[in-house]
Each structure stands twice: as C-alpha cells, then as structure tokens.
Design a protein around this motif. Sequence first.
Motif, mmCIF file in Angstrom:
data_model
loop_
_atom_site.group_PDB
_atom_site.id
_atom_site.type_symbol
_atom_site.label_atom_id
_atom_site.label_comp_id
_atom_site.label_asym_id
_atom_site.label_seq_id
_atom_site.Cartn_x
_atom_site.Cartn_y
_atom_site.Cartn_z
ATOM 1 N N ALA B 352 0.776 -1.251 -0.077
ATOM 2 C CA ALA B 352 -0.139 -0.307 0.101
ATOM 3 C C ALA B 352 0.884 1.282 -0.007
ATOM 4 O O ALA B 352 1.855 1.273 0.414
ATOM 5 C CB ALA B 352 -0.999 0.153 1.390
ATOM 6 N N SER B 354 0.528 5.783 -0.049
ATOM 7 C CA SER B 354 -0.536 7.055 0.135
ATOM 8 C C SER B 354 -1.207 7.186 -1.289
ATOM 9 O O SER B 354 -0.731 7.189 -2.515
ATOM 10 C CB SER B 354 0.529 8.396 0.542
ATOM 11 N N GLN B 355 -2.504 7.801 -0.930
ATOM 12 C CA GLN B 355 -3.232 7.902 -2.031
ATOM 13 C C GLN B 355 -2.840 9.175 -2.760
ATOM 14 O O GLN B 355 -2.997 9.352 -4.227
ATOM 15 C CB GLN B 355 -4.791 8.353 -1.514
ATOM 16 N N ASP B 356 -1.996 9.892 -2.427
ATOM 17 C CA ASP B 356 -1.480 11.071 -3.034
ATOM 18 C C ASP B 356 -0.168 10.697 -4.172
ATOM 19 O O ASP B 356 0.190 11.504 -4.926
ATOM 20 C CB ASP B 356 -0.935 12.127 -2.239
ATOM 21 N N ASP B 360 -0.571 3.231 -9.279
ATOM 22 C CA ASP B 360 -1.586 2.264 -9.209
ATOM 23 C C ASP B 360 -0.996 0.919 -9.056
ATOM 24 O O ASP B 360 -1.818 0.177 -9.059
ATOM 25 C CB ASP B 360 -2.582 2.750 -10.184
ATOM 26 N N GLU B 430 -7.473 2.509 4.411
ATOM 27 C CA GLU B 430 -8.542 3.619 3.661
ATOM 28 C C GLU B 430 -8.534 5.091 4.785
ATOM 29 O O GLU B 430 -8.326 6.023 4.368
ATOM 30 C CB GLU B 430 -10.010 3.363 3.490
ATOM 31 N N ARG B 433 -5.425 7.027 4.559
ATOM 32 C CA ARG B 433 -5.483 7.480 3.001
ATOM 33 C C ARG B 433 -4.565 6.765 2.395
ATOM 34 O O ARG B 433 -3.778 7.325 1.773
ATOM 35 C CB ARG B 433 -5.295 9.034 3.206
ATOM 36 N N LEU B 434 -4.343 5.371 2.252
ATOM 37 C CA LEU B 434 -3.418 4.739 1.648
ATOM 38 C C LEU B 434 -4.449 3.667 0.649
ATOM 39 O O LEU B 434 -5.752 3.507 0.793
ATOM 40 C CB LEU B 434 -2.688 3.645 2.664
ATOM 41 N N LYS B 435 -3.688 3.316 -0.671
ATOM 42 C CA LYS B 435 -4.231 2.503 -1.349
ATOM 43 C C LYS B 435 -3.382 1.167 -1.828
ATOM 44 O O LYS B 435 -2.213 1.246 -1.552
ATOM 45 C CB LYS B 435 -4.438 3.412 -2.779
ATOM 46 N N ILE B 437 -1.746 -1.355 -3.892
ATOM 47 C CA ILE B 437 -1.322 -1.420 -5.327
ATOM 48 C C ILE B 437 -0.909 -2.768 -5.838
ATOM 49 O O ILE B 437 -0.586 -3.032 -6.911
ATOM 50 C CB ILE B 437 -0.256 -0.366 -5.659
#
Lengths: 399, 476
Positions: B352, B354-356, B360, B430, B433-435, B437
């Motif tokens: 994972a 950061s969403q920033d 992807d 979430e 604010r993590l995504k 990948i």
Amino acid sequence: MLPGDMLRFRHVVDVFRNCCQRWGYREVRTPTLEYLHLFTSTGTLTPGMLRRVYSFLDWDGWSGERVVLKPDGTIPIARLYIDNLSDQEVARLFYVTNIFAFERTGREKRERWQYGTEFLGGTEFTADVEAILLARETMCQMGLGEVELQLSHAGLVKELVREFGLDSGEEARVLNCILEGDWSILEKMEGSNPWLDNLLNGLLNLKGRSSNFLQNIRAISREASPAFRSALDNFINITTSLDDLDCDYSIDVKAISGFEYYTGVCFQFLSGVNRVGGGGRYDDLIPLMGGKKVPACGFALYADPIMELLPGERGNGVERILVRGEELDAGVVNKCFALAKSLRGAGYTAELGFEERKEAGYRWVISISGEGPFVLEDCEGKQRLRVNSEEEVLAAISG
Amino acid sequence: MEYQPVRFALPKGRFLSSTAEFLKEVGLSFSGYDAKTRQYCLESAEFPYLSAKVFQAKDIPVQVAVGNYDFGICGLDWIEELQTRYPASALVSVANLGYGDGNVCVAASEKLGLSRLDELPGGGAYRIVSEYPNLAEGMALDFRLGEFRIIPVWGAAEAYPPENADLAVLWHEGETELKAQRLVSLAELFPVMAYLIANRKSLENKDLSQILGRLSPRFVAREDTSRAAREFFRRDRTALKPVLTGWQAKEIKLALPDGHQHGPTTQLLERAGLNFRGYSGRRISRRPVSDLDWLGIKMIRPQDMPLQVANGNFDLAITGEDWLREHLSRFPSSPVEKLLGLGFGGVRIVVAISQDVPADNVDDLRSLVQEGKLAPIRVASEYVNLADKYLRDNRIDPYKLIPTWGASEAFLPDDADLLIDNTETGKTLEQHRLKVIDVLFRSSACLIGNKDSIIQLGKEEKIEFFLAAFRGAVLQ
C-alpha cells in the motif's frame, strides 16, 4: 584499495612472507566466516571486543547458531592447530588475514588486514625473543623508519593485582578495567603494605630501558608472592636476552590492552603515535579451547597504519609497454596480439590499445599499421625508431 | 520568533497513560493522546510548531536515532536495546523522567534451583530467549557465559524456560509476577524508567529550549545501568544439567497462539472435540493442559512459531501462513511445512502507498523509484523478509527497509513511503488515506509441522490424529 595501495600492500606481504619463511614459519589460512561460539566460549576476547563483532544467523539459523566475520587472527589459528596439527610438538605458522570489527565512530575501518605469526609449542623465553626479533626484522625490511618497542607482561600484571588480596569479584572488576585500557583503577588502589605502594609506583610511573629496571623492581618486591617473582624472572630473562642482542625497547606495563588470552610477555610496536603491531605469550589458549597443554606466542602487524607510513606510490619495477593498433583491420589486430605475446614471453609487461587517445605512463609505445613497419616511441628517450620485425623490436627495447 | 517544527515520538502501551499524565503536568499535553486514542498524529495544545506521533515503544529509539523525530519518550529497555548494539547512533538519552514500570531481569525456571547468575555452571551452551536480543547478548558477554544462543522472540519469553530456553531476559512487574510464571530472577539488570531521548543533530542545531524548559524541572538522576564486571576467572567446565519436567516426556509438543488468533483457535479446538484447560475459559495459562498424556502445550506468539517448530521445540503449531512464509523467505531450507489450512483469520498481505502518490501498480512504483522521485523508497513492514524478497523480485531499487512491530500504517506518509502489511477489510488502510497497489498473497491460519519430526516413528500416528480432528473441524 587502489592500484597504488595494492602495490604497497603486496610489497609488505612479500617482505613479511620472505622473512617468516626464512625463520622456518609456514603459511596457513583460516575461514573468514567462523562460528561465533569459537570466540565467546573460550573467554579469550573481552566483552568490549565481542560487542563489536559482525555476527549473523547461519543458513540454519533457526537453531540460533550464529556465525561471525573473523574478529581476531589468533583464535582461528589455535583452532586450526588443535584440529589438524596437534601431533606436532612445535609448529611455526604465519598468516595474512582480514579481520572485522563493528564501527564505533562512523569513521573507522570495518575491515582491516593483519600479518601475524604463531609459535606453538615454544616453551622457553627464547620463543618470545624470537617473535620480537622476527617482527622487528620484518618492519625494518618493509622500510618502516624508527619503530619503538614497548614491553609489558600479562602474568606480572595479573599477579600484581592478586597481591592486593581482593575478593574474586573485585579482582575481576579491576582486571576487566585494565584490559579495557583503564589503568586509573590500579593507580587509585592503596596497598596494605608500603612495599606494594612502592612497587606500584615504580611499575606504573617509570619506564625501564633495560633489564636492570626489572632487577630493581625485583629488589623492592622481596615480600611478593612466588608467582609474582616467577613472572618477574621470566620478564627479566626476556629483557636480558634483548639487551644482549642489541634490541632497544622500553618497559611500560600499561602497554597491554584488549586480549584476555595473554599470559606472559606482551609487546607492541609504535611508529610515532601509531600502533603498528603487537603480540605476546598465550600459554592457556590452546588448553582452554580443548587442546593439549601447548604453550604459544605470536605477533601481528597491522597493515593499515604500516601502509600509511610507507612512502607514496611504490613502483613494482615493471616497465609498461603499449602495443597500439592504428586500425581495426584483422591483419593489424593479429600482428598486435602476436607482438604482445612475444613481449610477454620475453618478460615484459605488454598492454594492447586500439583506441586513439593520448597514452601516459608507458616506457615504450609501439604502433602498428597495415603494411608499415613497427614504430617504436621511446617515451623516456624522446625518440622514434622504425623496425621491420618482432626480433628487431625486442632488440631495440632491450637496449 | 519563528520556531522550526519540533516532532515528538510518544509511546503506546505500558507507558501511554503515565506519559500522557506527565506531559499534562508539565504543560506539554497533546490533544487526543490518551488510552482510548486511535489517532496516530497529534498536535500540541500549547505550541503550534510542536506535533507528535504515537508508536510502539520499541520503534521510538530507532525513529529518533534516524532523525525522523527530535524527541521521544520511552522505557529505558528499548533505549538500551538499541544503544547496546549501536553505541555510535545519533540517539542521546537526555534524562530520566522519574516514572517507570517494572524491571528488566535475567530469569530462569525455579526448577534450576539457582538464585544468582554467578551460580550458573560454566561450560554450558545456554539458550537465552528474549524480546531484547541485543541486551541478552550484552548480558551474556558481560557475565561471560561462554557459549550461548540467543532466541529472539516477539513476546511471551516467560513461556520458554526451562524446556525451550535456559535463561530469559525479560521485563517483569515484580517478583510476584515472576513467581506466578514459575520463574526466578537471577540478576536484575535495570529498572525500566521512562526517559526523554533526542536526536543528536536536533539537539545540536535546533532551538528546543521552550520544550526542554518545560521538561527539565522533572528530570531526575539517571539510573546506573552499567552492569558490574563479572567473574573473570573461569568456572568449572561442568555443563548445566537439563531440568526434567513433564514436558520432556511428552511425545508431541503443540504451540497455540495468543493475541488475535486466540479466539478463533478456541472455537476450532471446540469443534475438533479437543479440550485444553487453561487455553479457553477464565483462567488463561501459558501452559494449557490436556487429558492426552502424550501432549505438551504452550501458548506463544504466532510470529515465533515457525522458528520454534524448525528448531524442534515444538512438533505442531497453529499460526498464520504469513508468518510461515516470512520464516521460509529467511530460511529456505527450513524443515517447517504447512500441514493443513484451518480456514480462519483470513487476511491479504498487501502493498500500500499514500493515495497522493501517482502510482496504481508496481510498475508505476518502479518507474517513480527509477526516476529518482521516490528514491530510496522507505518501506515499513512487520514482514521484513517477505518485503525484502518482494522488492528484489520486482526490481524496486534503491530501498530502505524499516522493520516495525505492528501498526505499520502509522508510518506513512511521513516516516515511510510504502507499506507491506496484512489487512482484513482494507478499512484501516483507507482511514490512513492509503491505497493497495499489489497483493502478495492471501493468508489464513494453518497447522504447521516439522518435516523431520513427522516421519519419526510413533509421532506420525499422533500427528495424524490431530490432522483428522482439525480436518473434521474445518469442514463443519
């Protein structure tokens, strides 16, 4: 190490090997990776040294078995002797090895090289004298200038501490401090007898220059234990012998640190403030490691400070010759390789070059083009010659 | 006057309440820093330039030493654990803050009949279990134990002596607590006081005077942690006699998990018709008891199980596939293998970020690192060996691995760039604010065994008994 460093390194190793071989020592090598317990179980390195080893889990590390990058040269040699050579009553061995220690300041070298000898089975004080003289001869031939020899005696220091009659825990604490280089603890101690104070004062504050100093110490320590006097007599024998052989030294009992395994004389060599070598007698190491009761002594010289002290770039006496092909035509390439082979066969160092660039540092540059002759450029004599055959090339450069 | 930002690393767990109280008293409180907190990033109520982050106590000295935080507060145990091995680190222990909890000691089973460490016979190859492997090694060297093996564990060190370790270096609240574990302290190493620690560069360069001004009236004399020199001369080379307990006679040794997996394991055992007293019910013990007279049981951390099965201390264990794979990445030739999937405790091991961050998938990530936009990439993970393998296999280079001890998501985005961790639902990720990948694999609880012990005569049959019981339970 850069090429210049390696030339100096090889020079030092060559001198060391030649000297050792002439004194009858034989070269051995031990693994870089050893089991950690080899160094912890004998109690032969201080906790301070053992805290600074590079250790990690072995391939079967689930058992907790750890290996270590060799932190010391002598213990692996002792193991090698016990496992393979213990049928020999006397073994004179030497080694060149790298040893590893953890960083303390971030500026130290983690890997250091040292050259050392171990004389296993040398019972008499003459073995100690042999180690000292061999180390000195080696450093002299390496081209090191003035090297100071400092002598101490681990047996004497241990017996001295014992004279205070401390309980075993306190005695251990004092000896630990001394091994880690802190002598102030001994200076602060007051003996129960005036003679002990006098003795301490003499041993800690004076530096003897001959065996007479130790004879004086003997005279003021009549009340000391037989063990102390026996250690002192051993020290006197060694120094008397060195006096007779014109070997200068100073006696400084503080010239001992780090190694718990020393039992008799200890010595170190200094060039200015740099410690360039050291050694001593370690009679208990082999039995402690499970071997027979074999006395031993040895020394190690430290490559890094020694190389710093040697003059800059030391030539290896080889004149470099460049064989340069003017074009990449198959005929030219073959001719170049063939000439280089002949030169090497005649004992020269021949490099090949096919690029157009200004070359430096060569004694000769020999250019070869398609049909033309060999063009020899004498870089020292600043002249050009043209010859037609390899034989003529060899004749020209051999002068 | 403008102040540079100042960052504090504050402890979770044991020291949380007392540290929160202390900070309040000196006028340095952080809103949201209390026992109920689920927040990791905190702001100072008094100073706008001051912020804090909450960590496992174990992580704090490292975070301060590497310079991510100017100050930290944690127990002396974790400071000593770092400084024993890395005395040259940039960690400065500023002052004893005068409050604390418990001691670190060297303990042994009371069955050894010893009361002091210097009564230990020499010449033994001691097995020393500890959450503090560096401290344990330092102790062994100081006391000149000679040959020794350190068994590092994530926790529950008290469960190991005398059968699986001779000594334990552990934190304890007091004699009574040790006694309840049938242990005796052979040497008290130091009391675990809370210390203020600081990064050397911060102390040398930043204006920290306002903060230090608030804290300094509460500084007290530091404890003398120097361990006394030990016996110098060698003891007799008699070996430590093995302590005989009922444990040795047990043909099969089973390790059961504590923590998150405890509940579902209890249910599994129930379905399998196995009743282990002390594992379920009110009185929980590190040594549950079974009616099967050939079975020995201990409750330990699932993280430690593969290693303990590999070294033969246990024949069977219930742990997660994640910890098995972590172990096998480190020791590919280990004799531990998965015997049966147990179906519960399902998680995904994910990568994972950061969403920033504009990445992807792993290819995007590799490009970012290669272009130098995220290099070296700092990777926080509890699974250091799995993370190492993943990064190597995916040619993500250069990277720095930051080992963590749980709550790894708190490291992002300030103190790490990438997270390799387990997630059940993805909600915590979430919230931070993590995504995700990439997914390394799916993991759930499993029964593991030692290949070598499985083929031993007599054991085979009993292991088959468990396999059959668990198979039945999994199908229900």
